[in-house]
Design an enzyme around this catalytic site. Structure first.
Site, PDB file in Angstrom:
ATOM      1  N   LYS A  85       3.073   8.495  12.106  1.00  0.00           N
ATOM      2  CA  LYS A  85       3.348   8.078  10.727  1.00  0.00           C
ATOM      3  C   LYS A  85       4.659   8.648  10.198  1.00  0.00           C
ATOM      4  O   LYS A  85       5.388   7.954   9.471  1.00  0.00           O
ATOM      5  CB  LYS A  85       2.183   8.468   9.813  1.00  0.00           C
ATOM      6  CG  LYS A  85       0.909   7.661  10.085  1.00  0.00           C
ATOM      7  CD  LYS A  85      -0.183   8.000   9.085  1.00  0.00           C
ATOM      8  CE  LYS A  85      -1.429   7.174   9.342  1.00  0.00           C
ATOM      9  NZ  LYS A  85      -2.476   7.430   8.336  1.00  0.00           N
TER      10      LYS A  85
ATOM     11  N   ASP B 175      -2.778   3.819   2.762  1.00  0.00           N
ATOM     12  CA  ASP B 175      -3.939   4.723   2.784  1.00  0.00           C
ATOM     13  C   ASP B 175      -4.446   5.036   1.379  1.00  0.00           C
ATOM     14  O   ASP B 175      -5.653   5.080   1.145  1.00  0.00           O
ATOM     15  CB  ASP B 175      -3.580   6.025   3.499  1.00  0.00           C
ATOM     16  CG  ASP B 175      -3.480   5.874   5.003  1.00  0.00           C
ATOM     17  OD1 ASP B 175      -4.148   4.980   5.555  1.00  0.00           O
ATOM     18  OD2 ASP B 175      -2.726   6.650   5.628  1.00  0.00           O
TER      19      ASP B 175
END
Length: 273
Positions: free
Chosen positions: A66, A103
């Site tokens: 990420k 997220d």
């Protein structure tokens, strides 16, 4: 040629993303395919460029890529910039790459789906990439945030980057449970291979109205959620976050903004047994 997207990570052991994206492709009659493509860290950038050249619409990115994805993209959405990480890559028609972090919105939507009102005060455990995204979303929703992590400096770094929240020592977090409406576990404690933490003892100070959530979805009922159920507390598992964080990416790559329906959840639950 079908529209193509994928999820990448390393070693990419537990992902259920192909199940939900291919379910949506079938449901909406889309000629599309979503693949599972592990990439080692040293191959990440070259692999992404190769998939872009092959005509993929984009990718989901998971551990440990990420932060590398955040550095690779040409532009970042506000949630990605705020979270400091990217979990969704969108390959644009002009050859550039947009990075998004879904997220946070996925977590908030999972609470709403579970019938949980956004809390006034939340206690978040952990200070990894997912924690920062969840913390940012809670702060932006108007929640007062308290953060605890075994390495306190990492929690302090998140609070500093986000411009809000309080940090407490890891050994003190249970004493703060009477003061919050939501407990969020973003650590790997309770995940398969990390059992042994005594959550039942930790929840001794919880008020009867405390909502307990865990972003882990394997196992679906983590030891923390089992301890919450034993005390008759409202518990929210991590599967909702997995489903809801996937929806913006699917819309960017395949077109429709997909629904999170009970059939999809049931199909995913079957694969977790």
């Amino acid at each position: 040629m079908p529209k193509l997207a994928a999820v990448t990570g390393w070693p990419l052991t537990y992902t259920r993303s192909p199940i939900l994206h291919n379910y949506w492709c079938a449901r909406y009659g889309i000629d599309g395919l979503y693949l599972r493509l592990p990439l080692a860290p040293e191959d990440f950038e070259s692999g992404i460029r190769a998939l872009q050249a092959l005509g993929f619409a984009g990718l989901n990115v998971t551990i440990p890529h990420k932060e590398a994805a955040f550095a690779l993209v040409d532009r970042r959405t506000p949630p990605a910039q705020r979270a400091g990480s990217v979990n969704t890559l969108i390959f644009e028609a002009d050859g550039t790459v947009t990075g998004d972090c879904t997220d946070g919105v996925g977590y908030i939507d999972s609470l709403k789906e579970a019938g949980v009102s956004l809390p006034r005060r939340a206690l978040v455990l952990g200070a990894g990439g997912a924690s920062r995204a969840v913390c940012a979303a809670l702060l932006d929703a108007g929640c007062t945030l308290t953060l605890a992590n075994r390495t306190q400096s990492r929690a302090e770094a998140i609070v500093s980057a986000l411009g809000g929240g309080d940090v407490i020592a890891w050994e003190d977090w249970t004493a703060h449970l009477p003061d919050v409406e939501l407990l969020v576990n973003t650590t790997s404690l309770g995940m398969k291979g990390h059992e042994g933490f005594d959550w039942g003892d930790c929840l001794t100070h919880a008020s009867p109205s405390l909502v307990v959530s865990d972003i882990v979805y394997m196992p679906l009922e983590t030891p923390l959620l089992a301890a919450a159920h034993a005390r008759s507390l409202k518990a929210v598992d991590g599967l909702g976050m997995l489903i809801h964080q996937a929806r913006p990416g699917f819309a960017a790559w395949f077109g429709p903004y997909p629904e999170a329906d009970a059939t999809l959840r049931a199909r995913l639950v079957e694969t977790l047994d």
